[in-house]
Design a protein around this motif. Structure first.
Motif, mmCIF file in Angstrom:
data_model
loop_
_atom_site.group_PDB
_atom_site.id
_atom_site.type_symbol
_atom_site.label_atom_id
_atom_site.label_comp_id
_atom_site.label_asym_id
_atom_site.label_seq_id
_atom_site.Cartn_x
_atom_site.Cartn_y
_atom_site.Cartn_z
ATOM 1 N N VAL A 21 0.861 -1.181 0.000
ATOM 2 C CA VAL A 21 0.000 0.000 0.000
ATOM 3 C C VAL A 21 0.899 1.233 0.000
ATOM 4 N N VAL A 22 0.688 2.106 -0.960
ATOM 5 C CA VAL A 22 1.461 3.346 -1.079
ATOM 6 C C VAL A 22 0.534 4.500 -0.689
ATOM 7 N N ILE A 23 0.949 5.255 0.319
ATOM 8 C CA ILE A 23 0.077 6.259 0.919
ATOM 9 C C ILE A 23 0.693 7.645 0.794
ATOM 10 N N ASN A 24 -0.106 8.615 0.386
ATOM 11 C CA ASN A 24 0.268 10.018 0.514
ATOM 12 C C ASN A 24 -0.112 10.448 1.929
ATOM 13 N N THR A 25 0.885 10.776 2.748
ATOM 14 C CA THR A 25 0.608 11.049 4.158
ATOM 15 C C THR A 25 -0.110 12.369 4.382
ATOM 16 N N THR A 79 -2.685 13.546 2.109
ATOM 17 C CA THR A 79 -4.069 13.382 1.674
ATOM 18 C C THR A 79 -4.710 12.098 2.198
ATOM 19 N N GLU A 80 -3.879 11.177 2.704
ATOM 20 C CA GLU A 80 -4.348 9.854 3.139
ATOM 21 C C GLU A 80 -5.049 9.127 1.998
ATOM 22 N N LYS A 81 -4.513 9.300 0.813
ATOM 23 C CA LYS A 81 -4.969 8.563 -0.368
ATOM 24 C C LYS A 81 -3.770 7.841 -0.968
ATOM 25 N N GLY A 82 -4.050 6.879 -1.859
ATOM 26 C CA GLY A 82 -2.943 6.164 -2.445
ATOM 27 C C GLY A 82 -3.376 4.985 -3.287
ATOM 28 N N GLU A 83 -2.478 3.999 -3.388
ATOM 29 C CA GLU A 83 -2.705 2.850 -4.258
ATOM 30 C C GLU A 83 -2.455 1.562 -3.500
ATOM 31 N N VAL A 84 -3.111 0.494 -3.986
ATOM 32 C CA VAL A 84 -2.986 -0.826 -3.370
ATOM 33 C C VAL A 84 -2.538 -1.817 -4.442
ATOM 34 N N PHE A 85 -1.578 -2.672 -4.069
ATOM 35 C CA PHE A 85 -1.100 -3.710 -4.969
ATOM 36 C C PHE A 85 -1.174 -5.056 -4.256
ATOM 37 N N GLU A 86 -1.633 -6.057 -4.979
ATOM 38 C CA GLU A 86 -1.663 -7.423 -4.462
ATOM 39 C C GLU A 86 -0.876 -8.317 -5.417
ATOM 40 N N ALA A 87 0.186 -8.931 -4.877
ATOM 41 C CA ALA A 87 1.076 -9.772 -5.691
ATOM 42 C C ALA A 87 1.584 -9.010 -6.915
ATOM 43 N N GLY A 88 1.888 -7.713 -6.711
ATOM 44 C CA GLY A 88 2.438 -6.884 -7.773
ATOM 45 C C GLY A 88 1.418 -6.290 -8.724
ATOM 46 N N LYS A 89 0.148 -6.622 -8.552
ATOM 47 C CA LYS A 89 -0.905 -6.121 -9.444
ATOM 48 C C LYS A 89 -1.749 -5.090 -8.714
ATOM 49 N N LYS A 90 -1.981 -3.957 -9.371
ATOM 50 C CA LYS A 90 -2.777 -2.901 -8.763
ATOM 51 C C LYS A 90 -4.227 -3.338 -8.641
ATOM 52 N N GLY A 108 -3.581 -0.817 5.597
ATOM 53 C CA GLY A 108 -2.216 -0.295 5.487
ATOM 54 C C GLY A 108 -2.046 1.027 6.194
ATOM 55 N N LEU A 109 -3.065 1.883 6.101
ATOM 56 C CA LEU A 109 -3.011 3.185 6.767
ATOM 57 C C LEU A 109 -2.973 3.010 8.282
ATOM 58 N N LYS A 110 -3.804 2.117 8.812
ATOM 59 C CA LYS A 110 -3.814 1.866 10.253
ATOM 60 C C LYS A 110 -2.494 1.259 10.711
ATOM 61 N N TYR A 111 -1.935 0.342 9.912
ATOM 62 C CA TYR A 111 -0.628 -0.219 10.250
ATOM 63 C C TYR A 111 0.410 0.894 10.361
#
Length: 221
Positions: free
Chosen positions: A88-92, A94-105, A115-118
């Motif tokens: 999970v890639v987060i803009n700290t 805006t708290e928005k971003g992208e999610v990838f599973e096994a390399g696929k968006k 991911g944000l809570k982690y």
């Protein structure tokens, strides 16, 4: 029916035992005194840990227990959170971003929020001492075992605003331990150590916390 009655009875006993344990182990939130002395103690704590050095670090990476890995680009306000097959890639900001599973968006709000809570939780165990004067915090002096301790209450921000932390300091004003009162932990006043300090470009970072469970920070750089 007899088995059902026994099962319900055992569940009630377990629930009562847990409730009693929480009642007996919990401490009340101490009352502190706000004002210049509390602000001075917070400043001494930040000075002992060299907060300006932490502020100057552009990128920091570390691993948290349970397989959580981080690369935090502070300068560009971005953090990559990796666990299992997820990234999970987060803009700290805006708290928005992208999610990838096994390399696929993928589009998965639940994974993104996980991911944000982690990040909020795991980074707090890394740098909480540097956040005692964040916006929305209230600081107070508390007499703890004959010495001044710093009570920090968070009125906003993070995942659980309203949480309180009592910092127990050594003679150099560096944290030895904290006790906390949070909405996520039912036992008030639970204590964890802050130890195994390392220097990261001059900033003092604790990499081990002993408590109900031990928390060890690894791969810090």
């Amino acid at each position: 029916m007899r088995i059902l009655k026994i099962t319900i009875g055992l569940l009630l006993i377990i629930a009562f035992t847990i409730a009693l344990s929480i009642f007996l182990l919990s401490e009340e939130l101490p009352k502190g005194t706000q004002g210049p002395r509390a602000e001075e103690l917070a400043d001494k704590m930040l000075e002992a840990l060299n907060k300006p050095a932490w502020d100057s670090i552009k990128v920091v990476s570390w691993s948290y227990p349970r397989g959580h890995d981080y690369v935090w680009d502070k300068e560009n306000k971005s953090v990559a959170v990796k666990w299992d097959d997820y990234l999970v890639v987060i803009n700290t900001d805006t708290e928005k971003g992208e999610v990838f599973e096994a390399g696929k968006k993928v589009n998965d709000d639940d994974l993104f929020n996980t991911g944000l809570k982690y990040f909020y939780n795991d980074s707090f165990w890394l740098i909480a001492p540097f956040k005692v004067k964040d916006p929305g915090t209230i600081r107070s002096i508390v007499n703890y075992d004959g010495s001044d301790a710093l009570l920090v209450q968070y009125t906003s921000g993070g995942v659980t605003p309203g949480d309180s932390y009592l910092w127990i300091l050594d003679k150099e004003h560096k944290p030895k331990a904290w006790k906390f009162w949070t909405s996520l932990v039912p036992i008030g006043g639970m204590e964890f150590t802050w130890e195994n300090w390392v220097s990261l470009h001059g900033a003092k970072i604790s990499t081990f916390h002993e408590g109900l469970i031990d928390i060890k920070i690894t791969n810090l750089k």
